[in-house]
Design an enzyme around this catalytic site. Sequence first.
Site, PDB file in Angstrom:
ATOM      1  N   ASP A  20       9.206   5.580   3.019  1.00 45.49           N
ATOM      2  CA  ASP A  20       8.509   5.423   1.893  1.00 45.49           C
ATOM      3  C   ASP A  20       9.594   5.688   0.495  1.00 45.49           C
ATOM      4  O   ASP A  20      10.879   6.349   0.758  1.00 45.49           O
ATOM      5  CB  ASP A  20       7.337   6.318   1.587  1.00 45.49           C
ATOM      6  N   ASN A  68      -1.066  -2.093   2.359  1.00 50.48           N
ATOM      7  CA  ASN A  68      -0.111  -2.745   1.678  1.00 50.48           C
ATOM      8  C   ASN A  68      -0.443  -4.146   1.244  1.00 50.48           C
ATOM      9  O   ASN A  68       0.419  -4.871   0.297  1.00 50.48           O
ATOM     10  CB  ASN A  68       1.149  -2.730   2.386  1.00 50.48           C
TER      11      ASN A  68
HETATM   12  C1  IPE Z   1       3.168   4.126   3.288  1.00 47.65           C
HETATM   13  O1  IPE Z   1       3.606   3.733   2.017  1.00 47.65           O
HETATM   14  C2  IPE Z   1       3.115   2.713   4.113  1.00 47.65           C
HETATM   15  C3  IPE Z   1       4.427   2.440   4.766  1.00 47.65           C
HETATM   16  C4  IPE Z   1       5.579   3.109   4.484  1.00 47.65           C
HETATM   17  C5  IPE Z   1       4.875   0.992   5.358  1.00 47.65           C
HETATM   18  P1  IPE Z   1       2.900   3.414   1.002  1.00 47.65           P
HETATM   19  O2  IPE Z   1       3.834   3.705  -0.204  1.00 47.65           O
HETATM   20  O3  IPE Z   1       2.158   2.084   1.376  1.00 47.65           O
HETATM   21  O4  IPE Z   1       1.571   4.674   0.746  1.00 47.65           O
HETATM   22  P2  IPE Z   1       0.917   5.312  -0.414  1.00 47.65           P
HETATM   23  O5  IPE Z   1       0.410   4.102  -1.228  1.00 47.65           O
HETATM   24  O6  IPE Z   1       1.933   6.107  -1.322  1.00 47.65           O
HETATM   25  O7  IPE Z   1      -0.111   6.092   0.130  1.00 47.65           O
HETATM   26  C1  IPE Z   2       8.135   1.981   1.010  1.00 52.43           C
HETATM   27  O1  IPE Z   2       8.452   1.950  -0.159  1.00 52.43           O
HETATM   28  C2  IPE Z   2       7.930   0.523   2.037  1.00 52.43           C
HETATM   29  C3  IPE Z   2       6.722   0.000   2.125  1.00 52.43           C
HETATM   30  C4  IPE Z   2       5.637   0.559   2.008  1.00 52.43           C
HETATM   31  C5  IPE Z   2       6.516  -1.294   2.775  1.00 52.43           C
HETATM   32  P1  IPE Z   2       7.550   1.285  -1.274  1.00 52.43           P
HETATM   33  O2  IPE Z   2       7.366   0.109  -1.572  1.00 52.43           O
HETATM   34  O3  IPE Z   2       6.094   2.323  -0.954  1.00 52.43           O
HETATM   35  O4  IPE Z   2       8.211   2.441  -2.478  1.00 52.43           O
HETATM   36  P2  IPE Z   2       7.778   3.378  -3.392  1.00 52.43           P
HETATM   37  O5  IPE Z   2       6.756   4.271  -2.824  1.00 52.43           O
HETATM   38  O6  IPE Z   2       6.940   2.601  -4.341  1.00 52.43           O
HETATM   39  O7  IPE Z   2       8.876   3.957  -4.228  1.00 52.43           O
HETATM   40 MG    MG Z   3       5.471   4.065  -1.289  1.00 55.54          MG
END
Ligand code: IPE
Ligand code: IPE
Ligand code: MG
Length: 245
Positions: A20, A68
Site C-alpha cells: 500500500d 479496487n
Molecule cells: C489494499 O489497499 C489493496 C491492495 C494493496 C491491492 P487499498 O489501498 O485498496 O485499501 P484501503 O482502501 O486503504 O483499505
Molecule cells: C497500493 O497503493 C496499490 C493498490 C491498492 C493497487 P494505493 O494505490 O492504495 O496507494 P495509496 O494508499 O492511495 O497511497
Molecule cells: Mg491504498
Amino acid sequence: MTETAPATLTVPSHVAIIMDGNGRWAKQRGRPRSFGHSKGVDAVRKTVEAAGKLGIRHLTLFSFSTENWNRPADEVGALFELLKRYVEADLNTLDRRGVKVQVAGRRDDLSPDILEIIERAERQTADNTDFFLTIAFNYGGRDEIVRACRSIADDVAGGQIDPARIDEALFSTRVDTAGIPDVDLLIRTSGEQRISNFLLWQAAYAELLFLDVLWPDFSPAHLEGAVREYAARDRRYGGVNAGAA
Ligand code: IPE
Ligand code: IPE
Ligand code: MG
C-alpha cells in the site's frame, strides 16, 4: 533462490504483503497515481528476490482487491496493464529461478487477455518447487470464502460430500491458496493499520506488522527487518509457552 537464511533467525515460511501507498508516493512527487504503481513493480521485483535469499518459501502479494474496482477506470486500467507487463517481462526469469507463480482471486469478471496471461504464468511454472509466489489479483477474502462455500455446496448437492465431513482441513482445500501453508507474517506498508479484506481465512494466526514506509520505497532491508521482528515475536496460538507459570 536457494540461499538459506542466517541460522539464528526463525524465518516465516509464508509472508503476505499488502503493498500500500503507491498513490501517496506519487502524490508527494506531484505525479499521477499510475506513476506510483509502476514504481511499485520495481519494489515487487526486489522483494521477490530478497524473500528467496532470506529463506522465505511462500510470498503472497496483494496487487488488486475486489474493492479496487471502485477506483477511476483509468487507474483500474493501469493496474491491469501493469500485471500484464510484469508477467510478460518477468515470467521467464521467475521460471528459471524455480518460482511457482499462482494467482489468487476471482476470475469470472476478468477479460480474456488477463485470463490468458494468468493461465500462462501458472501453466509455465506449475512444476517449480523452489519458491512459491502468489499474486492476489481481483482478490477479496470474503469473496474467496463465499466461492469456497459454493464449491463445497455444489459437491454436497451432487452427493460427493457428506456435510458431516466438512471441517477446517476440507475448507482449506477450497480456498485459492489450497496447498500453501497459513500466513505466518502479514506486512502492510503505508502506515494504514487494517486488513482491507486480505487473506481472512489464511491469516487467522498471522503476526501483523504495519510499516510506515510507502510501497515504492520498500526495500530488501525492510523485509529483513520484518523477518527479525517476526523472530522476536511470541506465537502462542491460544496456548501457553513452555516454562510459563
Ligand atoms: C489494499 O489497499 C489493496 C491492495 C494493496 C491491492 P487499498 O489501498 O485498496 O485499501 P484501503 O482502501 O486503504 O483499505
Ligand atoms: C497500493 O497503493 C496499490 C493498490 C491498492 C493497487 P494505493 O494505490 O492504495 O496507494 P495509496 O494508499 O492511495 O497511497
Ligand atoms: Mg491504498
